[in-house]
Design a protein around this motif. Structure first.
Motif, PDB file in Angstrom:
ATOM      1  N   THR A 192      -8.451  13.513  -0.009  1.00 16.61           N
ATOM      2  CA  THR A 192      -8.326  12.235  -0.709  1.00 16.61           C
ATOM      3  C   THR A 192      -7.095  11.471  -0.253  1.00 16.61           C
ATOM      4  OG1 THR A 192      -9.385  13.227  -2.618  1.00 16.61           O
ATOM      5  CG2 THR A 192      -8.240  11.151  -2.985  1.00 16.61           C
ATOM      6  N   THR A 193      -7.334  10.267   0.234  1.00 19.80           N
ATOM      7  CA  THR A 193      -6.254   9.481   0.832  1.00 19.80           C
ATOM      8  C   THR A 193      -6.386   8.024   0.421  1.00 19.80           C
ATOM      9  OG1 THR A 193      -6.306  10.957   2.757  1.00 19.80           O
ATOM     10  CG2 THR A 193      -5.170   8.865   3.046  1.00 19.80           C
ATOM     11  N   VAL A 194      -5.263   7.403   0.242  1.00 17.83           N
ATOM     12  CA  VAL A 194      -5.236   5.991  -0.146  1.00 17.83           C
ATOM     13  C   VAL A 194      -4.383   5.211   0.848  1.00 17.83           C
ATOM     14  CG1 VAL A 194      -4.462   4.377  -1.931  1.00 17.83           C
ATOM     15  CG2 VAL A 194      -5.496   6.541  -2.591  1.00 17.83           C
ATOM     16  N   LEU A 195      -4.893   4.077   1.248  1.00 17.58           N
ATOM     17  CA  LEU A 195      -4.100   3.172   2.084  1.00 17.58           C
ATOM     18  C   LEU A 195      -3.377   2.209   1.153  1.00 17.58           C
ATOM     19  CD1 LEU A 195      -3.353   1.730   4.806  1.00 17.58           C
ATOM     20  CD2 LEU A 195      -5.442   0.386   4.499  1.00 17.58           C
ATOM     21  N   ALA A 236      -3.485  13.064  -1.508  1.00 17.22           N
ATOM     22  CA  ALA A 236      -3.425  13.724  -2.800  1.00 17.22           C
ATOM     23  C   ALA A 236      -3.347  15.228  -2.617  1.00 17.22           C
ATOM     24  CB  ALA A 236      -4.668  13.370  -3.607  1.00 17.22           C
ATOM     25  N   GLN A 237      -2.405  15.810  -3.324  1.00 18.09           N
ATOM     26  CA  GLN A 237      -2.343  17.269  -3.359  1.00 18.09           C
ATOM     27  C   GLN A 237      -2.733  17.672  -4.774  1.00 18.09           C
ATOM     28  OE1 GLN A 237       1.846  17.723  -2.006  1.00 18.09           O
ATOM     29  NE2 GLN A 237       0.924  18.397  -0.103  1.00 18.09           N
ATOM     30  N   SER A 238      -3.891  18.292  -4.848  1.00 15.28           N
ATOM     31  CA  SER A 238      -4.452  18.532  -6.185  1.00 15.28           C
ATOM     32  C   SER A 238      -4.123  19.891  -6.753  1.00 15.28           C
ATOM     33  CB  SER A 238      -5.970  18.424  -6.130  1.00 15.28           C
ATOM     34  OG  SER A 238      -6.334  17.103  -5.901  1.00 15.28           O
ATOM     35  N   THR A 239      -3.824  19.883  -8.024  1.00 11.38           N
ATOM     36  CA  THR A 239      -3.741  21.144  -8.766  1.00 11.38           C
ATOM     37  C   THR A 239      -4.654  20.962  -9.972  1.00 11.38           C
ATOM     38  OG1 THR A 239      -2.004  20.517 -10.317  1.00 11.38           O
ATOM     39  CG2 THR A 239      -1.322  21.231  -8.114  1.00 11.38           C
TER      40      THR A 239
END
Lengths: 539, 197
Positions: free
Chosen positions: B145-148, B173-176
């Protein structure tokens, strides 16, 4: 002795600890003040002794051996007043300390003295602090002349690589309150306590010159941002040659003119400060003193208004020249990851803008991914009242800083290639100047390329025909069919340079991305294919 | 502020951390009472993805992505520029270890280099006037998941004249299970009038 983080303390314990610390600090301050001017460190006197021998900086290619602890005949019994300290010169230009030290290291220059400063070190016991530093420091060191100065703790080390190792300890040690401890490193110059005695005419002249050159702006001084502890004085000749820059100057030369951080004299200017009021929410340390008027000066010194740790508002002239050594990196032209990708991107841009400017943008359908995104923005300038050539872009402009309507937020983000191309087709007709293009390829992986194009274009019809607008367009693309790129994200930002007065500046003199691109060659086609193959897509 | 934090016991701190995960909106781990111990951009956990391929799923996904992108972007930009201006030394905490920055054509790669770079940059005063963001298509990111995020405004570096700037970030995004932490994977910064600076 430092507590592991998370150690809990009862409230009374904490108060008792604080009180103990306060009295420690008070003791340290008293003793550091009552010290006579230490005849030990005399860079200046050493100069005098050697006549015209110029010191080219304590650390750098010093042909003169710097022996700060030799007592020179000029400095018996603190007769500094009689000397003209200003003969001491630091004839080098201000450079970042890091670069200076690195310049030293291959030499392993011995006899180079560095002053190591721990801001707010007055809070710490000497042994405890030195042990803490020792534990973290990669090399052993011998601290010389450990002392407290105003709020800080300082000592000297005699070696550039040791100084460098100590600098690396900064931010890696913590005190009992879990506050990071910083360490500032500076080539040792004129020691502070020596400078207090400076009274000569030359000093006045230098002060005058400094004030003229100094850009005294009203800014909070954030101690966290101080890169080093300014300790140097440059000659007025140097100042003249750097009119645009503030010089780093001895704190004490300034002290009568501008109140500075840690200045012993400057606190007169802060008489309005209510010590109790200021300190109460800042630190436990001053509560002990708040009712003792004879210690008001101490308190002010400890917690000058100038010291805005949290970036709070505090109108105060900057420590002139603190960051004189910090210059911006030179701005450069296009950045490409590799020659092959450069050609790929430039080819793509040529094709894209050929169609974009052709009058029919439907041809761009093949450039976009089915589920691509596009949005555009123009700057939000509250001062802009007059309609400009940007107004045609206004209704499509998506600026989520000011746009709060969730529906519009969604609408203005075009999704799917069909929507995108329709939306592009509705924008004014353009003529892009490829020779103006500057490209930054700022992210590349196996699966995508991310690059931003900066340039200008002309409006070719309508009311603002002929007007030139600038743009930055960011593309995120994946390898596409036919050796081309497939756009998944497209973000256009358009602005009017006329108010900046840089309308043509972007393009005229600087070699740009397209300066030397030949027509498509077979070789280029091959390279593009290589990219496709490498990415694992079969075409 | 220091006083506040030093009065907390370890238990208090833990409880506070947990509580903030239930907030609706994004938050920062330092914005509440207490010191600034960590610089992070944290949002609620990422939603489960609907089955890829079904039209309904796609549209639900997309809207969710967009909302999520906007929230992360707004929170991120606030923190980033404040940290850049006021707590410069903490700035690299917002970057991935292998993050890269192209600053006016100068390439800086990896945390060490970034630390050095930000250390040598003069102190700054940023004013952001424009912010936009887009979720990056998963084909480009292999489902990371990435956002510009794109910003524009003015900046004054100490000792230099004011510049207009444009900046682009790729935030990943680094998800936990409890939250999502956003960090910069790539960063591109340019003065608008770079050639005359």
């Amino acid at each position: 002795m430092s507590l592991p983080s998370g150690h809990t303390m009862g409230h009374t314990d904490q108060v008792a600890q604080r009180r103990a610390r306060c009295s420690d600090i008070y003791q340290r301050r008293l003793s550091s003040r009552s010290e006579k001017v230490n005849p030990g460190i005399h860079s200046s006197s050493h100069q005098q002794q050697d006549g015209e021998a110029a010191m080219h900086g304590a650390h750098m290619d010093s042909s003169v051996r710097y022996t700060p602890y030799a007592i020179s005949p000029y400095n018996r019994k603190g007769s500094f007043r009689k000397q003209d300290q200003t003969h001491v010169n630091m004839e080098r230009e201000q450079k970042p300390p890091q670069r200076r030290m690195e310049g030293n290291m291959p030499d392993g220059t011995l006899g180079s003295w560095f002053k190591i400063t721990v801001p707010f070190g007055i809070k710490y016991n000497e042994k405890w602090l030195l042990n803490l530093i020792r534990n973290e420091c990669s090399v052993p060191f011998i601290p010389v002349e450990f002392h407290y100065e105003n709020m800080h703790a300082s000592f000297f080390v005699e070696n550039a690589s040791i100084a460098y190792a100590l600098k690396n300890v900064s931010g890696k040690i913590w005190d009992e309150d879990n506050e990071k401890i910083s360490i500032f490193v500076n080539p040792a110059g004129i020691p502070h306590f020596a400078q207090k005695e400076l009274k000569s005419e030359k000093v006045e002249k230098i002060k005058l010159a400094m004030n003229q050159q100094c850009d005294v702006s009203q800014e909070a001084l954030d101690i966290q941002r101080l890169p080093f502890y300014p300790d140097m004085m440059t000659r007025d000749t140097k100042m003249a040659s750097n009119p645009g820059k503030c010089m780093a100057a001895s704190l004490h030369v300034h002290e009568e003119n501008i109140p500075m951080v840690m200045s012993a004299v400057g606190m007169d200017k802060w008489k309005g400060t209510e010590p109790g009021e200021k300190c109460a929410d800042r630190s436990p340390v001053c509560t002990t003193f708040s009712d003792n008027s004879s210690n008001i000066n101490s308190i002010l010194e400890l917690f000058p208004k100038l010291l805005c740790l949290d970036g709070q508002q505090s109108p105060r002239p900057t420590l002139c020249g603190t960051e004189a050594h910090k210059t911006l990196p030179t701005c450069k032209g296009s950045f490409f990851g590799s020659e092959m990708l450069k050609n790929l991107v430039l080819q793509f841009l040529q094709q894209y803008y050929l169609i974009y400017d052709s009058g029919d943008r439907q041809g761009l359908l093949s450039a976009y991914h089915d589920e691509a995104c596009f949005s555009l923005s123009i700057p939000f300038n509250p001062e802009d009242s007059a309609p400009s050539s940007l107004c045609k872009y206004f209704k499509d402009s998506r600026n989520i800083k000011i746009l709060k309507d969730p529906y519009l937020k969604g609408e203005l983000l075009r999704h799917t290639k069909r929507d995108i191309v329709d939306s592009l087709s509705a924008l004014p007709k353009t003529q892009h100047d490829l020779s103006s293009f500057l490209v930054d390829m700022w992210c590349q992986t196996e699966w995508m390329l991310c690059f931003s194009v900066n340039g200008v274009f002309k409006e070719v019809e309508g009311q603002s025909q002929g007007s030139v607008l600038a743009f930055t367009r960011t593309f995120i693309a994946t390898p596409g069919s036919s050796s081309s790129l497939c756009i998944v994200n497209d973000k256009l930002f358009v602005w009017d340079t006329s108010h900046q007065g840089t309308q043509s500046a972007l393009f005229t003199l600087v070699p740009t991305a397209f300066s030397s691109v030949p027509a498509f060659s077979q070789e280029q086609q091959k390279m593009v294919q290589v990219f496709s193959v490498q990415s694992g897509m079969n075409y | 502020m220091r006083k506040c934090r030093s009065h907390w016991s370890q238990g208090d701190r833990e409880r506070h951390q947990r509580r903030s995960y239930y907030y609706e909106g994004p938050h920062t781990s330092h914005s509440s009472c207490g010191g600034r111990t960590r610089e992070e951009v944290v949002t609620p956990p990422l939603p489960e993805h609907a089955a890829v391929g079904s039209p309904m799923a796609m549209s639900v996904d997309f809207k969710t992505y967009v909302d999520q992108a906007c929230r992360a972007a707004e929170e991120f930009v606030n923190i980033y520029y404040e940290t850049m201006d006021k707590r410069r030394r903490a700035l690299t905490r917002l970057y991935l270890d292998k993050a890269t920055l192209i600053w006016n054509g100068n390439a800086v790669s990896g945390l060490d280099a970034l630390n050095n770079f930000f250390d040598t940059l003069p102190s700054s005063e940023f004013q952001v006037n424009m912010l936009d963001c887009q979720p990056v298509h998963e084909q480009a990111t292999q489902s990371q998941t990435t956002v510009l995020v794109v910003t524009s405004g003015t900046v004054k570096f100490d000792g230099n004249k004011q510049h207009y700037f444009n900046q682009n970030f790729l935030l990943t995004a680094q998800s936990t299970p409890n939250n999502t932490v956003w960090k910069i994977a790539s960063d591109c910064f340019r003065f608008q009038d770079w050639s005359s600076s």
